[in-house]
Design an enzyme around this catalytic site. Structure first.
Site, PDB file in Angstrom:
ATOM      1  N   ASN A 198       3.263   9.767  -7.758  1.00 54.69           N
ATOM      2  CA  ASN A 198       3.573   9.568  -9.182  1.00 54.69           C
ATOM      3  C   ASN A 198       2.333   9.859 -10.008  1.00 54.69           C
ATOM      4  O   ASN A 198       1.280  10.206  -9.461  1.00 54.69           O
ATOM      5  CB  ASN A 198       4.091   8.146  -9.419  1.00 54.69           C
ATOM      6  N   ASP A 228       8.272   3.253  -4.493  1.00 53.90           N
ATOM      7  CA  ASP A 228       9.324   2.366  -3.989  1.00 53.90           C
ATOM      8  C   ASP A 228       9.967   2.919  -2.721  1.00 53.90           C
ATOM      9  O   ASP A 228      10.535   2.178  -1.935  1.00 53.90           O
ATOM     10  CB  ASP A 228      10.406   2.175  -5.065  1.00 53.90           C
ATOM     11  N   LYS A 264       4.991  21.701   9.054  1.00 57.09           N
ATOM     12  CA  LYS A 264       5.426  22.045   7.689  1.00 57.09           C
ATOM     13  C   LYS A 264       6.927  22.365   7.678  1.00 57.09           C
ATOM     14  O   LYS A 264       7.404  23.109   8.547  1.00 57.09           O
ATOM     15  CB  LYS A 264       4.623  23.257   7.213  1.00 57.09           C
ATOM     16  N   PHE A 315       1.942  -5.382 -13.172  1.00 59.62           N
ATOM     17  CA  PHE A 315       2.003  -4.367 -14.228  1.00 59.62           C
ATOM     18  C   PHE A 315       3.424  -3.821 -14.258  1.00 59.62           C
ATOM     19  O   PHE A 315       4.086  -3.775 -13.219  1.00 59.62           O
ATOM     20  CB  PHE A 315       1.023  -3.219 -13.930  1.00 59.62           C
ATOM     21  N   LYS A 360      10.768  -8.730 -14.319  1.00 57.79           N
ATOM     22  CA  LYS A 360       9.858  -8.594 -13.171  1.00 57.79           C
ATOM     23  C   LYS A 360       8.950  -9.828 -13.045  1.00 57.79           C
ATOM     24  O   LYS A 360       8.637 -10.268 -11.943  1.00 57.79           O
ATOM     25  CB  LYS A 360       9.032  -7.308 -13.299  1.00 57.79           C
ATOM     26  N   LYS A 419       9.393 -11.719  -9.517  1.00 59.91           N
ATOM     27  CA  LYS A 419       8.279 -11.625  -8.567  1.00 59.91           C
ATOM     28  C   LYS A 419       7.389 -12.876  -8.606  1.00 59.91           C
ATOM     29  O   LYS A 419       6.327 -12.899  -8.002  1.00 59.91           O
ATOM     30  CB  LYS A 419       7.460 -10.353  -8.843  1.00 59.91           C
TER      31      LYS A 419
END
Ligand code: CTP
Length: 406
Positions: A211, A280, A290, A328, A342, A346
């Site tokens: 990401n 995730d 490959k 975060f 969240k 959490k």
């Protein structure tokens, strides 16, 4: 260069090493950042670079001799010891280190150091045999016992041709130590675990899923916590950033590796901040070779990664001394709602939420605009700030919360 130096009075004590030429740049940088820099040189330092160079770079008179005619300042070592916010001794030779460790006051610089009550930062630079000699090591140890900050020298090839520790430390480490000297040490004694950056989930030897996280926010958190006196461990996914000085850093690649490295450090931390953007999902299997192009479509099967923060939140429920847990959430819609969800799911003490649709906040940029949500329903919206300033404001809130929970 940090504007935190603006308006500060800094004494730079320069001693006789070939590395003096590097300190020319440091003096220039500090002056450009708005500090009033006064340079004191030993007579041997003045053999390497002329005092005139430092006078031009600092814009101030340079002191060399103990008994120079000095106008109205009749006791220069006392005046110079008093008027500065901190003293930076760089490069510090073995002889100067021995002089300071022995409490000698037989030249202007050592007399100033002995008379000073401000923070003193020492940057050793010498041949590696001299540096590693038990006498020098004992002297450095003694300086630490006096409360001085010793910035470890760098390792590499030296001017004398030898290899080993003894090169003048890099400015990145020295400037962090200088910032520490002018920052309230309100995180001393705290053990902080931070995660930063993205994770990479390999598909085959050349490709991976990842990401856009740059790691900048987590690195700022690590630097600023260290600056405020905390002991910091940073578990970082792949980034292009230099390791923050004086921080214990663990480099990982995948979410699974991050999981292992965070969980095994849970017990040692008082505060855990999960700034990393953890994948995730990971490819259900990683190909040893490959993947070749076959046809016009490729279906990827993904397996879920464990939610590290969720796991920490669960462990915290049965902890005798629960950790402060900070998460975060980078969101592109229903930003506060998602953050609150969240925070609760959490079992966090605080969550830092940002809207990644804004150009000046979130991934890759040096600024951020975040909202802090705490477990008591507090909502603190911060303005657009640099990531270092944002990090400091997050620590202010976290320390405040920690003080009220203990
Ligand atoms: N996090 C984690 N482990 C994961 C995923 C997320 O520890 N496998 C942590 C992140 O470091 C962050 C917080 O959980 O502090 C929120 O991460 P985010 O990706 O925003 O949330 P998710 O729970 O993954 O939810 P979603 O992706 O659906 O928004």
């Amino acid at each position: 260069m940090s504007s935190s130096f603006s308006g500060k009075n800094i004494l730079v004590g320069i001693t006789g090493s070939i590395a003096v030429y590097k300190v020319c740049d440091w003096v220039r940088s500090l002056s450009k950042a708005g500090a009033q820099v006064t340079v004191v040189m030993t007579e041997s330092a003045a053999q390497f670079v002329s005092p005139l160079t430092f006078a031009a770079l600092s814009g101030n008179r340079v002191y060399v001799k103990m008994f120079d005619p000095v106008g109205e300042e009749d006791i220069p070592h006392i005046n110079l010891a008093r008027k500065n916010d901190f003293i930076l001794v760089a490069p510090a030779t073995a002889a100067t280190i021995a002089r300071m460790a022995g409490g000698l006051a037989d030249d202007l610089l050592s007399a100033i150091v002995l008379a000073a009550k401000v923070p003193i930062i020492v940057c050793p630079a010498m041949n590696s045999n001299m540096y590693l000699h038990p006498a020098t090591q004992a002297n450095l140890q003694r300086l630490k016992e006096y409360g001085y900050t010793v910035v470890n020298p760098a390792t590499g090839t030296m001017a004398c041709g030898e290899e080993g520790p003894g090169r003048l430390p890099e400015w990145e480490s020295v400037s962090e130590a200088c910032l520490g000297a002018i920052t309230a040490q309100d995180m001393t004694g705290r053990s902080i675990l931070i995660t930063a950056g993205p994770t990479e989930e390999p598909l085959d030897p050349v490709r991976y899923l990842s990401n856009r996280s740059s790691g900048k926010m987590g690195y700022s958190l690590a630097r600023t916590a260290r600056r405020r006196g905390a002991r910091v461990t940073l578990v970082a996914g792949p980034t292009h950033l230099a390791d923050p000085p004086d921080v214990s850093i663990v480099h990982v690649r995948t979410a699974l590796e991050m999981y292992d490295q965070v969980i095994c450090r849970f017990d040692d931390a008082d505060i855990i901040v999960k700034a990393a953007a953890v994948s995730d999902f990971r490819p259900a299997s990683t190909m040893a070779q490959k993947i070749k192009k076959q046809g016009s479509e490729l279906q990827l099967q993904l397996a879920g990664n464990s939610d590290i923060l969720f796991e920490l939140g669960e462990r915290n429920k049965t902890e005798r001394n629960p950790k402060i847990l900070v998460g975060f959430a980078a969101e592109s819609q229903k930003v506060l709602e998602e953050g609150k969800r969240k925070l609760q799911e959490k079992n966090l003490d605080c969550i830092v939420v940002n809207d990644i649709s804004a150009d000046d906040a979130g991934f890759s940029v040096d600024t951020n605009r975040v909202t802090l949500l705490d477990r008591f329903g507090g909502v603190h919206e911060l303005p657009l700030l640099s990531k270092d300033e944002t990090a400091d404001r997050i620590w202010d809130a976290v320390i405040f919360q920690a003080a009220h929970l203990s």
